[in-house]
Design an enzyme around this catalytic site. Structure first.
Site, mmCIF file in Angstrom:
data_model
loop_
_atom_site.group_PDB
_atom_site.id
_atom_site.type_symbol
_atom_site.label_atom_id
_atom_site.label_comp_id
_atom_site.label_asym_id
_atom_site.label_seq_id
_atom_site.Cartn_x
_atom_site.Cartn_y
_atom_site.Cartn_z
ATOM 1 N N ARG A 32 0.574 -1.311 0.566
ATOM 2 C CA ARG A 32 -0.195 -0.085 0.278
ATOM 3 C C ARG A 32 0.929 1.063 0.382
ATOM 4 O O ARG A 32 1.791 1.828 0.860
ATOM 5 C CB ARG A 32 -0.927 0.253 1.310
ATOM 6 C CG ARG A 32 -1.629 1.100 1.506
ATOM 7 C CD ARG A 32 -3.046 1.457 0.580
ATOM 8 N NE ARG A 32 -3.690 2.271 0.697
ATOM 9 C CZ ARG A 32 -3.364 3.413 0.606
ATOM 10 N NH1 ARG A 32 -2.631 4.284 0.273
ATOM 11 N NH2 ARG A 32 -4.592 4.941 1.094
ATOM 12 N N GLU A 40 -12.214 4.590 -5.155
ATOM 13 C CA GLU A 40 -11.989 3.109 -4.632
ATOM 14 C C GLU A 40 -12.668 2.796 -6.010
ATOM 15 O O GLU A 40 -13.277 3.262 -7.154
ATOM 16 C CB GLU A 40 -13.053 2.701 -4.180
ATOM 17 C CG GLU A 40 -13.425 3.159 -2.736
ATOM 18 C CD GLU A 40 -11.694 2.691 -2.298
ATOM 19 O OE1 GLU A 40 -11.415 1.408 -3.073
ATOM 20 O OE2 GLU A 40 -11.111 2.646 -1.102
ATOM 21 N N ARG A 83 -1.207 -5.404 4.338
ATOM 22 C CA ARG A 83 0.076 -5.526 3.499
ATOM 23 C C ARG A 83 1.233 -4.148 4.187
ATOM 24 O O ARG A 83 1.042 -3.496 5.057
ATOM 25 C CB ARG A 83 -1.241 -3.870 2.643
ATOM 26 C CG ARG A 83 -2.298 -4.537 2.273
ATOM 27 C CD ARG A 83 -3.165 -3.553 1.752
ATOM 28 N NE ARG A 83 -3.756 -2.871 1.993
ATOM 29 C CZ ARG A 83 -4.544 -1.806 2.021
ATOM 30 N NH1 ARG A 83 -4.828 -1.259 0.694
ATOM 31 N NH2 ARG A 83 -4.662 -0.655 2.640
#
Length: 154
Positions: A32, A40, A83
């Site tokens: 990330r 999104e 992540r």
């Protein structure tokens, strides 16, 4: 060159505008990008947002599979989704990908304390993109605009 050394990884694929999967050693890891937020485009629990698919496509152009990147961590190594959190620099040209996504209008600067090392640089990139009306600033009027709302228009 194309060899990955310490702190380096190779892009496997782009997930969306602010997340990539890289080969790091013998494992594949989702990464990330710290300090940015893109609309999104793949979240199951949220509607797609204006410029989400464009942000993902732009990241895929910047980081096609096989691209060697340097990953620089900040304070926290991982997020709640496990992540890796990193600032991503494309090799060998040194492009700071986090700032490029913002500066080109595909993302906003978003602070995620305590990971704030490049906050000022990322905020400056957002001010420049907003002032120039780049990307989502002209197409959507700003960040977090639902796709349906953007399509409906005034």
């Amino acid at each position: 060159g194309g060899q990955a050394g310490p702190g380096h990884a190779t892009v496997v694929r782009v997930v969306d505008g602010d997340t990539v999967v890289v080969a790091l050693g013998d494992a594949e890891e989702p990464v990330r990008l710290i300090g940015i937020d893109t609309p999104e485009s793949v979240a199951r629990e949220r509607p797609d947002e204006c410029f989400g698919s464009e942000a993902a496509q732009r990241l895929a152009e910047l980081l096609p599979p096989g691209t060697v990147v340097r990953l620089t961590r900040d304070v926290e190594p991982r997020d709640v989704y496990d992540r890796l959190l990193a600032y991503v620099q494309r090799q060998p040209d040194g492009l700071f990908v986090n700032a490029a996504q913002i500066g080109d209008g595909y993302a906003i600067a978003k602070e995620y304390p305590p990971n704030t090392t490049y906050r000022a640089d990322l905020e400056q990139a957002e001010r420049a993109a907003r002032a120039a009306g780049r990307g989502l600033w002209s197409a959507c009027g700003g960040a977090d605009t639902p796709l349906a709302g953007a399509a409906a228009g005034p």
